[in-house]
Design a protein around this motif. Structure first.
Motif, PDB file in Angstrom:
ATOM      1  N   ASP A 150      16.688  -3.839  37.508  1.00 43.77           N
ATOM      2  CA  ASP A 150      15.787  -4.712  36.771  1.00 43.77           C
ATOM      3  C   ASP A 150      14.344  -4.301  37.060  1.00 43.77           C
ATOM      4  O   ASP A 150      13.864  -4.460  38.185  1.00 43.77           O
ATOM      5  CB  ASP A 150      16.024  -6.167  37.191  1.00 43.77           C
ATOM      6  N   PRO A 151      13.622  -3.785  36.057  1.00 47.78           N
ATOM      7  CA  PRO A 151      12.235  -3.375  36.283  1.00 47.78           C
ATOM      8  C   PRO A 151      11.345  -4.499  36.808  1.00 47.78           C
ATOM      9  O   PRO A 151      10.358  -4.244  37.505  1.00 47.78           O
ATOM     10  CB  PRO A 151      11.775  -2.904  34.903  1.00 47.78           C
ATOM     11  N   GLU A 152      11.684  -5.750  36.482  1.00 45.40           N
ATOM     12  CA  GLU A 152      10.859  -6.869  36.948  1.00 45.40           C
ATOM     13  C   GLU A 152      10.918  -7.012  38.466  1.00 45.40           C
ATOM     14  O   GLU A 152       9.982  -7.509  39.086  1.00 45.40           O
ATOM     15  CB  GLU A 152      11.296  -8.169  36.256  1.00 45.40           C
ATOM     16  N   LYS A 153      12.019  -6.586  39.082  1.00 42.62           N
ATOM     17  CA  LYS A 153      12.094  -6.587  40.549  1.00 42.62           C
ATOM     18  C   LYS A 153      11.117  -5.565  41.130  1.00 42.62           C
ATOM     19  O   LYS A 153      10.499  -5.809  42.168  1.00 42.62           O
ATOM     20  CB  LYS A 153      13.518  -6.281  41.003  1.00 42.62           C
ATOM     21  N   MET A 154      10.970  -4.451  40.444  1.00 35.69           N
ATOM     22  CA  MET A 154      10.019  -3.437  40.883  1.00 35.69           C
ATOM     23  C   MET A 154       8.589  -3.943  40.729  1.00 35.69           C
ATOM     24  O   MET A 154       7.739  -3.721  41.594  1.00 35.69           O
ATOM     25  CB  MET A 154      10.236  -2.140  40.097  1.00 35.69           C
ATOM     26  N   VAL A 155       8.334  -4.637  39.639  1.00 37.68           N
ATOM     27  CA  VAL A 155       7.011  -5.234  39.420  1.00 37.68           C
ATOM     28  C   VAL A 155       6.706  -6.265  40.504  1.00 37.68           C
ATOM     29  O   VAL A 155       5.605  -6.290  41.072  1.00 37.68           O
ATOM     30  CB  VAL A 155       6.918  -5.885  38.020  1.00 37.68           C
ATOM     31  N   PHE A 187       7.353   3.103  35.089  1.00 41.90           N
ATOM     32  CA  PHE A 187       5.979   3.345  35.526  1.00 41.90           C
ATOM     33  C   PHE A 187       5.004   2.589  34.633  1.00 41.90           C
ATOM     34  O   PHE A 187       4.057   1.951  35.123  1.00 41.90           O
ATOM     35  CB  PHE A 187       5.679   4.851  35.499  1.00 41.90           C
ATOM     36  N   ARG A 188       5.209   2.661  33.318  1.00 46.95           N
ATOM     37  CA  ARG A 188       4.316   1.955  32.385  1.00 46.95           C
ATOM     38  C   ARG A 188       4.335   0.449  32.646  1.00 46.95           C
ATOM     39  O   ARG A 188       3.291  -0.206  32.620  1.00 46.95           O
ATOM     40  CB  ARG A 188       4.732   2.231  30.944  1.00 46.95           C
ATOM     41  N   THR A 189       5.528  -0.086  32.880  1.00 46.84           N
ATOM     42  CA  THR A 189       5.658  -1.525  33.112  1.00 46.84           C
ATOM     43  C   THR A 189       4.877  -1.951  34.357  1.00 46.84           C
ATOM     44  O   THR A 189       4.150  -2.954  34.344  1.00 46.84           O
ATOM     45  CB  THR A 189       7.142  -1.903  33.273  1.00 46.84           C
ATOM     46  N   ILE A 190       5.010  -1.174  35.427  1.00 47.59           N
ATOM     47  CA  ILE A 190       4.315  -1.515  36.670  1.00 47.59           C
ATOM     48  C   ILE A 190       2.812  -1.280  36.534  1.00 47.59           C
ATOM     49  O   ILE A 190       2.003  -2.108  36.977  1.00 47.59           O
ATOM     50  CB  ILE A 190       4.893  -0.709  37.851  1.00 47.59           C
ATOM     51  N   ARG A 191       2.431  -0.151  35.922  1.00 49.61           N
ATOM     52  CA  ARG A 191       1.005   0.140  35.748  1.00 49.61           C
ATOM     53  C   ARG A 191       0.325  -0.969  34.940  1.00 49.61           C
ATOM     54  O   ARG A 191      -0.790  -1.409  35.275  1.00 49.61           O
ATOM     55  CB  ARG A 191       0.825   1.492  35.074  1.00 49.61           C
ATOM     56  N   ASP A 222      -1.764   8.995  29.729  1.00 50.34           N
ATOM     57  CA  ASP A 222      -2.645   7.839  29.473  1.00 50.34           C
ATOM     58  C   ASP A 222      -2.506   6.773  30.557  1.00 50.34           C
ATOM     59  O   ASP A 222      -3.434   5.981  30.774  1.00 50.34           O
ATOM     60  CB  ASP A 222      -2.333   7.227  28.101  1.00 50.34           C
ATOM     61  N   GLU A 223      -1.363   6.734  31.244  1.00 50.22           N
ATOM     62  CA  GLU A 223      -1.146   5.735  32.307  1.00 50.22           C
ATOM     63  C   GLU A 223      -1.640   6.232  33.669  1.00 50.22           C
ATOM     64  O   GLU A 223      -1.705   5.459  34.616  1.00 50.22           O
ATOM     65  CB  GLU A 223       0.338   5.366  32.404  1.00 50.22           C
ATOM     66  N   ARG A 224      -1.948   7.493  33.782  1.00 46.07           N
ATOM     67  CA  ARG A 224      -2.487   8.121  34.990  1.00 46.07           C
ATOM     68  C   ARG A 224      -1.534   8.047  36.194  1.00 46.07           C
ATOM     69  O   ARG A 224      -1.572   7.121  36.985  1.00 46.07           O
ATOM     70  CB  ARG A 224      -3.832   7.511  35.387  1.00 46.07           C
ATOM     71  N   VAL A 225      -0.720   9.067  36.329  1.00 43.47           N
ATOM     72  CA  VAL A 225       0.052   9.260  37.553  1.00 43.47           C
ATOM     73  C   VAL A 225      -0.894   9.912  38.565  1.00 43.47           C
ATOM     74  O   VAL A 225      -1.434  10.985  38.317  1.00 43.47           O
ATOM     75  CB  VAL A 225       1.280  10.161  37.316  1.00 43.47           C
ATOM     76  N   ASP A 226      -1.101   9.278  39.705  1.00 39.76           N
ATOM     77  CA  ASP A 226      -2.110   9.754  40.654  1.00 39.76           C
ATOM     78  C   ASP A 226      -1.597  10.868  41.557  1.00 39.76           C
ATOM     79  O   ASP A 226      -2.403  11.633  42.104  1.00 39.76           O
ATOM     80  CB  ASP A 226      -2.637   8.587  41.491  1.00 39.76           C
ATOM     81  N   TYR A 227      -0.286  10.967  41.742  1.00 35.50           N
ATOM     82  CA  TYR A 227       0.313  12.101  42.446  1.00 35.50           C
ATOM     83  C   TYR A 227       1.808  12.080  42.197  1.00 35.50           C
ATOM     84  O   TYR A 227       2.388  11.040  41.870  1.00 35.50           O
ATOM     85  CB  TYR A 227       0.010  12.091  43.954  1.00 35.50           C
ATOM     86  N   ILE A 228       2.436  13.234  42.345  1.00 33.85           N
ATOM     87  CA  ILE A 228       3.877  13.351  42.177  1.00 33.85           C
ATOM     88  C   ILE A 228       4.455  14.017  43.422  1.00 33.85           C
ATOM     89  O   ILE A 228       3.983  15.061  43.867  1.00 33.85           O
ATOM     90  CB  ILE A 228       4.231  14.145  40.892  1.00 33.85           C
TER      91      ILE A 228
END
Length: 390
Positions: A150-155, A187-191, A222-228
């Motif tokens: 569930d992405p909401e758990k990650m959020v 990632f988009r959901t959390i960002r 557009d969401e900017r991943v700051d590092y991988i």
């Protein structure tokens, strides 16, 4: 000051931590079970007692040590040869491990950390003063977000880190079994939930291919991943180099690929990373970590200081002393040892401490050695297994 006695203990964790990553479960095991529990070492040397603690990760995709292999290495393979060594002869001791047990990084690491604790206590100095000084009095901290169905758990996990602890750096576990597109969606959901001011990275733990990585980073521009962090297999330096040369603009960190001094040299030679991830447990402690840091500095790469240090003030303190000894411009983005600082519950053998998170940062302990005071009664109460070398 010569080593007279070594005590090795497996200590219990009263609560079980279970997380998910691309390679499988991260699990401390049920209370009372030996597998997944931390190994603690006490070095006795002419009135000084040095402590070290490391939790072996096996079953694990890149770190093979278990509590049993750590005990066997320290007691049966190296033990008799460690007795009589000076606590200050770290290079000789590491040469001994190189000769007898070169692949047992976690056994070496826990002993190395105990040596530095003992040296600090013998000289009445905090460990950071023995390895370069206090370059960073306040250390920024990173929060690792577990994968979840569930992405909401990650959020919710991300928002807890930010609002409860003041964390400004997040890293999302990636490598979803349904493909990188699900990682991008998460990632988009959390960002969107945390906003653009939070530093936000991704860690597939070798769960992507080169093509996956390049597509995902371009898709998320557009969401900017700051590092991988370590998107492809640990031995695929050509793949890492291909990702780095793809001009995504995202700093590439080597984690599983960087376990030894030789690994660090190979990564630099292959131009396969922008950042080397330092985890004391995978290198063999503070001594090899300093050498890897020097290799990074010579190649104009940055380092990261990782390792969750689950429920371990001793392991977190070792990471903090190492981090604090490095200049700000050499380290990115933050220290990962936050799970040893009370955010998931107290360390059962260090119930009283002020080594905790404050406004997204932590101050390294300033007392002698690691600066952590172990409650001996609590240690006895939580000991599952004890071995002695003398």
């Amino acid at each position: 000051m010569r080593i007279e006695r070594i005590e090795i203990r497996v200590t219990d964790l009263p609560t079980r931590l279970q997380r998910q990553r691309s390679t499988g479960a991260y699990d401390t095991g049920a209370p009372g079970a030996l597998l997944g529990k931390p190994v603690l070492v006490k070095i006795f040397a002419e009135g000084v007692c040095g402590f070290g603690q490391i939790r072996p990760l096996a079953p694990h995709h890149s770190m093979p040590d278990t509590y049993a292999t750590m005990i066997s290495t320290l007691k049966h393979v190296c033990g008799s040869r460690l007795i009589g060594q000076s606590i200050f002869d770290v290079e000789s001791i590491h040469n001994l491990f190189d000769s007898l047990a070169p692949g047992n990084a976690m056994a070496r690491a826990v002993f190395d950390i105990a040596l530095y604790d003992a040296m600090g206590k013998a000289t009445k100095q905090p460990v950071y003063n023995l390895i370069g000084g206090l370059a960073q009095p306040r250390i920024p901290l990173e929060w690792s977000i577990s994968m979840a169905a569930d992405p909401e758990k990650m959020v919710a996990d991300a928002q807890r880190a930010i609002h409860e602890f003041g964390i400004r750096v997040l890293c999302m576990k990636s490598g979803h079994h349904d493909g990188w597109q699900m990682d991008a969606q998460n990632f988009r959901t959390i960002r969107k939930a945390v906003g653009p001011d939070i530093v936000f990275g991704m860690d597939p733990n070798t769960g992507w291919t080169v093509a996956d990585t390049i597509q995902a980073l371009r898709d998320l521009q557009d969401e900017r991943v700051d590092y991988i962090e370590q998107p492809v297999g640990r031995y695929d330096l050509n793949g890492m180099a291909a990702i780095r040369s793809a001009n995504t603009g995202v700093p590439l960190m080597a984690d599983e690929a960087c376990c030894s001094i030789q690994d660090a040299h190979a990564i630099v030679a292959a131009q396969a990373a922008d950042v080397l991830c330092i985890k004391l447990y995978k290198h063999g402690g503070i001594t090899p970590a300093r050498k890897i840091s020097a290799i990074a500095e010579a190649a104009n790469l940055k380092i990261n200081c990782g390792g969750l240090a689950v429920h371990s003030q001793l392991e977190a303190a070792a990471g903090a002393h190492f981090y604090a000894s490095r200049p700000t411009n050499h380290v990115m983005p933050a220290g990962e040892f936050i799970f040893g600082l009370g955010v998931i519950g107290a360390d059962p053998i260090v119930p009283e401490t002020d080594f905790v998170v404050k406004n997204g940062h932590v101050t390294p302990p300033s007392g002698p050695g690691l600066g952590i005071i172990v409650d001996e009664k609590a240690l006895d109460a939580h000991t599952l297994l004890t071995e002695i070398v003398q």
